[in-house]
Design a protein around this motif. Sequence first.
Motif, PDB file in Angstrom:
ATOM      1  N   ILE B 249      36.557  28.779  50.740  1.00  0.00           N
ATOM      2  CA  ILE B 249      35.325  28.063  50.404  1.00  0.00           C
ATOM      3  C   ILE B 249      35.464  27.371  49.038  1.00  0.00           C
ATOM      4  CG2 ILE B 249      32.808  28.211  50.149  1.00  0.00           C
ATOM      5  CD1 ILE B 249      32.833  30.760  51.813  1.00  0.00           C
ATOM      6  N   GLY B 250      36.040  28.088  48.085  1.00  0.00           N
ATOM      7  CA  GLY B 250      36.231  27.482  46.758  1.00  0.00           C
ATOM      8  C   GLY B 250      34.946  27.355  45.948  1.00  0.00           C
ATOM      9  N   ARG B 251      33.908  28.005  46.387  1.00  0.00           N
ATOM     10  CA  ARG B 251      32.656  28.076  45.622  1.00  0.00           C
ATOM     11  C   ARG B 251      32.201  29.525  45.680  1.00  0.00           C
ATOM     12  NH1 ARG B 251      29.830  22.684  46.029  1.00  0.00           N
ATOM     13  NH2 ARG B 251      30.482  21.668  47.959  1.00  0.00           N
ATOM     14  N   ARG B 252      31.422  29.924  44.667  1.00  0.00           N
ATOM     15  CA  ARG B 252      30.928  31.295  44.681  1.00  0.00           C
ATOM     16  C   ARG B 252      29.603  31.328  45.434  1.00  0.00           C
ATOM     17  NH1 ARG B 252      31.563  35.609  40.162  1.00  0.00           N
ATOM     18  NH2 ARG B 252      32.771  33.981  39.112  1.00  0.00           N
ATOM     19  N   PRO B 253      29.447  32.245  46.398  1.00  0.00           N
ATOM     20  CA  PRO B 253      28.184  32.314  47.133  1.00  0.00           C
ATOM     21  C   PRO B 253      27.026  32.666  46.203  1.00  0.00           C
ATOM     22  CG  PRO B 253      29.868  33.710  48.154  1.00  0.00           C
ATOM     23  CD  PRO B 253      30.401  33.278  46.827  1.00  0.00           C
ATOM     24  N   ILE B 254      25.816  32.251  46.599  1.00  0.00           N
ATOM     25  CA  ILE B 254      24.625  32.695  45.856  1.00  0.00           C
ATOM     26  C   ILE B 254      23.886  33.778  46.644  1.00  0.00           C
ATOM     27  CG2 ILE B 254      24.381  30.506  44.609  1.00  0.00           C
ATOM     28  CD1 ILE B 254      21.990  29.858  46.452  1.00  0.00           C
ATOM     29  N   LEU B 255      24.303  33.980  47.875  1.00  0.00           N
ATOM     30  CA  LEU B 255      23.731  35.066  48.683  1.00  0.00           C
ATOM     31  C   LEU B 255      24.841  35.721  49.482  1.00  0.00           C
ATOM     32  CD1 LEU B 255      20.539  35.109  50.874  1.00  0.00           C
ATOM     33  CD2 LEU B 255      22.741  35.735  51.883  1.00  0.00           C
ATOM     34  N   ALA B 256      24.865  37.049  49.479  1.00  0.00           N
ATOM     35  CA  ALA B 256      25.854  37.782  50.270  1.00  0.00           C
ATOM     36  C   ALA B 256      25.181  38.966  50.931  1.00  0.00           C
ATOM     37  CB  ALA B 256      27.004  38.255  49.393  1.00  0.00           C
ATOM     38  N   PHE B 257      25.537  39.208  52.187  1.00  0.00           N
ATOM     39  CA  PHE B 257      24.955  40.310  52.941  1.00  0.00           C
ATOM     40  C   PHE B 257      26.067  41.112  53.584  1.00  0.00           C
ATOM     41  CE2 PHE B 257      20.277  40.025  53.547  1.00  0.00           C
ATOM     42  CZ  PHE B 257      20.036  41.352  53.880  1.00  0.00           C
ATOM     43  N   GLY B 258      26.037  42.427  53.374  1.00  0.00           N
ATOM     44  CA  GLY B 258      27.013  43.299  54.007  1.00  0.00           C
ATOM     45  C   GLY B 258      26.344  44.570  54.470  1.00  0.00           C
ATOM     46  N   ASN B 259      27.157  45.566  54.839  1.00  0.00           N
ATOM     47  CA  ASN B 259      26.569  46.841  55.241  1.00  0.00           C
ATOM     48  C   ASN B 259      27.448  48.035  54.920  1.00  0.00           C
ATOM     49  OD1 ASN B 259      28.485  46.340  57.465  1.00  0.00           O
ATOM     50  ND2 ASN B 259      27.583  48.196  58.312  1.00  0.00           N
ATOM     51  N   SER B 260      28.615  47.787  54.306  1.00  0.00           N
ATOM     52  CA  SER B 260      29.528  48.913  54.101  1.00  0.00           C
ATOM     53  C   SER B 260      30.321  48.740  52.799  1.00  0.00           C
ATOM     54  CB  SER B 260      30.499  49.013  55.275  1.00  0.00           C
ATOM     55  OG  SER B 260      31.526  48.044  55.140  1.00  0.00           O
ATOM     56  N   GLY B 262      33.276  48.116  52.524  1.00  0.00           N
ATOM     57  CA  GLY B 262      34.179  46.980  52.672  1.00  0.00           C
ATOM     58  C   GLY B 262      33.577  45.674  52.189  1.00  0.00           C
ATOM     59  N   ASP B 263      32.271  45.700  51.940  1.00  0.00           N
ATOM     60  CA  ASP B 263      31.587  44.499  51.439  1.00  0.00           C
ATOM     61  C   ASP B 263      31.311  44.551  49.939  1.00  0.00           C
ATOM     62  OD1 ASP B 263      31.294  43.362  54.078  1.00  0.00           O
ATOM     63  OD2 ASP B 263      29.797  44.920  54.438  1.00  0.00           O
ATOM     64  N   LEU B 264      31.681  45.683  49.318  1.00  0.00           N
ATOM     65  CA  LEU B 264      31.331  45.881  47.905  1.00  0.00           C
ATOM     66  C   LEU B 264      31.844  44.754  47.011  1.00  0.00           C
ATOM     67  CD1 LEU B 264      30.203  47.534  45.558  1.00  0.00           C
ATOM     68  CD2 LEU B 264      32.288  48.920  45.580  1.00  0.00           C
ATOM     69  N   GLN B 265      33.116  44.403  47.141  1.00  0.00           N
ATOM     70  CA  GLN B 265      33.691  43.394  46.251  1.00  0.00           C
ATOM     71  C   GLN B 265      33.091  42.004  46.484  1.00  0.00           C
ATOM     72  OE1 GLN B 265      35.404  45.695  47.920  1.00  0.00           O
ATOM     73  NE2 GLN B 265      36.782  46.740  46.511  1.00  0.00           N
ATOM     74  N   MET B 266      32.732  41.715  47.731  1.00  0.00           N
ATOM     75  CA  MET B 266      32.082  40.432  48.026  1.00  0.00           C
ATOM     76  C   MET B 266      30.715  40.368  47.337  1.00  0.00           C
ATOM     77  SD  MET B 266      31.388  38.693  51.759  1.00  0.00           S
ATOM     78  CE  MET B 266      30.162  39.796  52.472  1.00  0.00           C
ATOM     79  N   LEU B 267      30.022  41.498  47.334  1.00  0.00           N
ATOM     80  CA  LEU B 267      28.712  41.544  46.679  1.00  0.00           C
ATOM     81  C   LEU B 267      28.881  41.473  45.156  1.00  0.00           C
ATOM     82  CD1 LEU B 267      27.174  44.301  48.969  1.00  0.00           C
ATOM     83  CD2 LEU B 267      26.474  41.913  48.918  1.00  0.00           C
ATOM     84  N   GLN B 268      29.883  42.155  44.627  1.00  0.00           N
ATOM     85  CA  GLN B 268      30.139  42.103  43.182  1.00  0.00           C
ATOM     86  C   GLN B 268      30.493  40.689  42.734  1.00  0.00           C
ATOM     87  OE1 GLN B 268      33.213  45.162  43.188  1.00  0.00           O
ATOM     88  NE2 GLN B 268      31.903  46.545  41.992  1.00  0.00           N
ATOM     89  N   TRP B 269      31.326  40.037  43.537  1.00  0.00           N
ATOM     90  CA  TRP B 269      31.757  38.672  43.218  1.00  0.00           C
ATOM     91  C   TRP B 269      30.553  37.721  43.219  1.00  0.00           C
ATOM     92  CZ3 TRP B 269      35.052  36.004  40.803  1.00  0.00           C
ATOM     93  CH2 TRP B 269      35.366  34.676  41.132  1.00  0.00           C
ATOM     94  N   THR B 270      29.679  37.901  44.200  1.00  0.00           N
ATOM     95  CA  THR B 270      28.472  37.080  44.300  1.00  0.00           C
ATOM     96  C   THR B 270      27.544  37.357  43.108  1.00  0.00           C
ATOM     97  OG1 THR B 270      28.651  37.111  46.704  1.00  0.00           O
ATOM     98  CG2 THR B 270      26.507  36.513  45.798  1.00  0.00           C
ATOM     99  N   ALA B 271      27.370  38.638  42.809  1.00  0.00           N
ATOM    100  CA  ALA B 271      26.447  39.055  41.740  1.00  0.00           C
ATOM    101  C   ALA B 271      26.877  38.537  40.372  1.00  0.00           C
ATOM    102  CB  ALA B 271      26.343  40.578  41.706  1.00  0.00           C
ATOM    103  N   ALA B 272      28.192  38.399  40.169  1.00  0.00           N
ATOM    104  CA  ALA B 272      28.692  38.062  38.833  1.00  0.00           C
ATOM    105  C   ALA B 272      28.565  36.571  38.511  1.00  0.00           C
ATOM    106  CB  ALA B 272      30.150  38.509  38.705  1.00  0.00           C
ATOM    107  N   GLY B 273      28.089  35.772  39.448  1.00  0.00           N
ATOM    108  CA  GLY B 273      27.890  34.360  39.156  1.00  0.00           C
ATOM    109  C   GLY B 273      26.651  34.136  38.305  1.00  0.00           C
ATOM    110  N   LYS B 274      26.529  32.939  37.780  1.00  0.00           N
ATOM    111  CA  LYS B 274      25.363  32.603  36.947  1.00  0.00           C
ATOM    112  C   LYS B 274      24.170  32.217  37.817  1.00  0.00           C
ATOM    113  CE  LYS B 274      28.102  30.913  33.109  1.00  0.00           C
ATOM    114  NZ  LYS B 274      28.827  29.718  32.691  1.00  0.00           N
ATOM    115  N   GLY B 275      22.967  32.409  37.291  1.00  0.00           N
ATOM    116  CA  GLY B 275      21.759  31.970  37.992  1.00  0.00           C
ATOM    117  C   GLY B 275      21.265  32.983  39.002  1.00  0.00           C
ATOM    118  N   ALA B 276      20.293  32.556  39.811  1.00  0.00           N
ATOM    119  CA  ALA B 276      19.681  33.454  40.789  1.00  0.00           C
ATOM    120  C   ALA B 276      20.689  33.836  41.866  1.00  0.00           C
ATOM    121  CB  ALA B 276      18.467  32.785  41.421  1.00  0.00           C
ATOM    122  N   ARG B 277      20.668  35.088  42.249  1.00  0.00           N
ATOM    123  CA  ARG B 277      21.606  35.633  43.237  1.00  0.00           C
ATOM    124  C   ARG B 277      20.861  36.557  44.182  1.00  0.00           C
ATOM    125  NH1 ARG B 277      26.590  33.256  42.589  1.00  0.00           N
ATOM    126  NH2 ARG B 277      25.777  31.777  41.095  1.00  0.00           N
TER     127      ARG B 277
END
Lengths: 334, 334
Positions: B249-260, B262-277
Motif C-alpha cells: 500500500i505504501g501508506r499508513r492506514p488510519i483504521l485497522a480492525f483485527g481479532n487476534s 496476529g493483528d497486534l503489530q498492524m494495530l500498533q503500526w496504525t496507532a503510531a501514525g499522526k492524527g485521528a486513528r
Amino acid sequence: MIAKFRQPLWLVLLLLLHWSLPLQAAEPLPSWREGATRTAVLNFVEQVTTQGSKTYVPVDERIAVFDNDGTLWSEQPAYFQLLFALAEVKRMAPEHPEWKDQQPFKAVLEDDQKTLAASGMEGLMKIVGATHTGITTEAFMANAEAWLAKARHPKTDRPFTEMVYQPMLELLDYLRSQGFKTYIVSGGETAFMRTFAQEVYGIPPEQVIGTSFVSQFQIIDGQPSILRTPKLAHNDDGPGKPESIDAIIGRRPILAFGNSDGDLQMLQWTAAGKGARFMGLVHHTDAEREWAYDRGSKIGRLDKALDEAKKQDWTTVDMAKDWARVFPFESASK
Amino acid sequence: MIAKFRQPLWLVLLLLLHWSLPLQAAEPLPSWREGATRTAVLNFVEQVTTQGSKTYVPVDERIAVFDNDGTLWSEQPAYFQLLFALAEVKRMAPEHPEWKDQQPFKAVLEDDQKTLAASGMEGLMKIVGATHTGITTEAFMANAEAWLAKARHPKTDRPFTEMVYQPMLELLDYLRSQGFKTYIVSGGETAFMRTFAQEVYGIPPEQVIGTSFVSQFQIIDGQPSILRTPKLAHNDDGPGKPESIDAIIGRRPILAFGNSDGDLQMLQWTAAGKGARFMGLVHHTDAEREWAYDRGSKIGRLDKALDEAKKQDWTTVDMAKDWARVFPFESASK
C-alpha cells in the motif's frame, strides 16, 4: 432507496447533459502527432469503453501498467536511481571513513568509472545495499526526496522529475479520464519511485510496483517503524513483472507499455489475455531531442521485444516521428 | 474550461442538493447496537471526514485495513482455508495413490485427527504445498471457487461465504460510502481470498493482501501462465502485516480492525501514525450465536492484543453485546 425529486427527472438529466458536454471537447493526446500510433491508442480506448460493444471492458478491469525507466522518464546516461545511489555514497562518505579504501566505494568517491564498471553486479549491489537499506522506509524516502529536489540531469541541467515524457503524461491522464487504473510496474525500487509518482505521474503509492527489499517491523523506544534489510525480496524485471502483477494486482492488464527487453514478459502476459489488448513499446529513436538506442544498448536494451512487437503487431512508438514534444519543458514541433 | 450552462448555476446546485439529500438519510451500521462501540466508530468517521476540522483526512489517505479470519468471517472450528486444504487432499487422492501410506496425507484420508495434529507445522506445510502450489494461479483459483461453491460449514451447514459478519459488511460499506479504501490484510493466502472478496466483501483483488508463495512466469506451448511454487514468499501474520502494508500500500492506514494477537503489530503500526486513528478488535464473546474464545484459544488467540487494547484505549467489540445480528442469514435481535 428512491430519491425524491423536487424537480422532474428530465430536467435534471437535461441539465447534467448540458453540463458534461463541454468537458469532453478537448482533443486528447495533443503531443502525439497524427498517425498510426496515436490512432492505435485512441481506437483501443474506444473499443474497450464503448458500452454495448463486444470489446467493452468494465471500469474495474481497465488495468494499465507502465514501466518507468525509459517508458515514463529517461534512463540516459544511466538509470536515475543509480545516479542517486552514487550521489548518496558521496553524501554519506563522512560517516564511512572506511570507504576511502574499500571498493566499490573508493571508485565512486574518486569518480573512477573504470574500476566502478569492473566491480559489476556485485559492486552495484554493495552500493545499492549501503544507500538503500539499513534504514527505515521513512528515512529512505526522505533521502530520495532531498536528492530529487536538488539534483540536476547532467545533460539538460533539469531536475530529474522534469525528464519525463510529455506524451506519456498525457496518455496516463487520458486513460484515467476513461476509467483506467494506471500502475507503474518497474525494475526501479518501489519506495524510490513512490517519492515522486503521485506528483509527477498522478500515480498513488499503492499503484507503484517495483523491485523491493525484505523489510522488518521493529519497535524502538516504543516507536514502531519498518526497517529495510539488504535482502532482495523481489526483482521486478523481466518475468518478475507479470509475477508481481499477479501477486499484487491480481488482475491481468488490458494495456501495457514498456521500452526494453525487461518488459517483454509483461507485454506477453498482457497480450495473452482474452478480448481487446494494447501492447506498446517506446522506441528511443530521437538522438536530437532525447537519445537513440535499442539492440546494442547496455541500458534499456530493446532487442527481443522489438522482434516480438513486429511479429505480434504490437504498437511501437517511434519517438522521433510520433511525438511532437518529448519533455514538458520543450515547446511542441509540428 | 468553463462549462456553458443553459440554466442558471443556482438552479443546478439546488437540484443536486435536493437530489443528494435523501441518499444520506439511512442510518449507518443497523446491525450494531447503540452504545460506546458504535458511537466510537461513527465519531471517528465524522472526525476524519469533516471538512475544515483539524482531524480531517483527505479521501486518498483514508486507508482502512481488515484482518479476514475471525474479523470478517468465522474461523471456527478451524480456519476455513485449512478445511479447504483437507478437502483438496481427499479430492486429489485418486491422482496420488502414494498418499495412502504417506503422512500427513494418510491421516487426512483416514480422518485421523490425532496423527494429523501431531504432524505439526511441518505436516501442515506439506498439505498446503500439495493443495495450494505446483499449479497456476488460475487453476488454483478455480479449485478454491469449486470448493466454496459446494462446501458447507460443519456447524451451520451454510456455505462458508455466508459465515461472514453482517455488522462488518455494514462497516465496510459505510467506510467506502465515506471515501475510505478498504483492504484485507490477512494471514490467509492471497489468491484464495481473492476468489470471494469482491462478491462477499466488495473488496477488489488489488486490495487483498495475504500470505503468498513465490511464483514463476512460464510459457508452455506458447501460452504464458503464473506457476505457484511451494516456497513461501511472505507470511502475512504478526509483523508481516505492517511489512506488507508498507510494501504494497505504501501508506499508513488510519483504521485497522483485527481479532487476534496476529493483528497486534498492524494495530500498533496504525496507532503510531499522526492524527485521528481507529484501532478495533473483534472479541469473540458469543458462544450462542458464534463462538466464545480469546486468551486460551489455539485458533485466533487474543491475549497480548487484548491487554494492549485496554492499555491504549483501542475499541474492543464485544460480539454478544455490541452486535444485534452476527450472520446475514440470522434475523436481528434487540
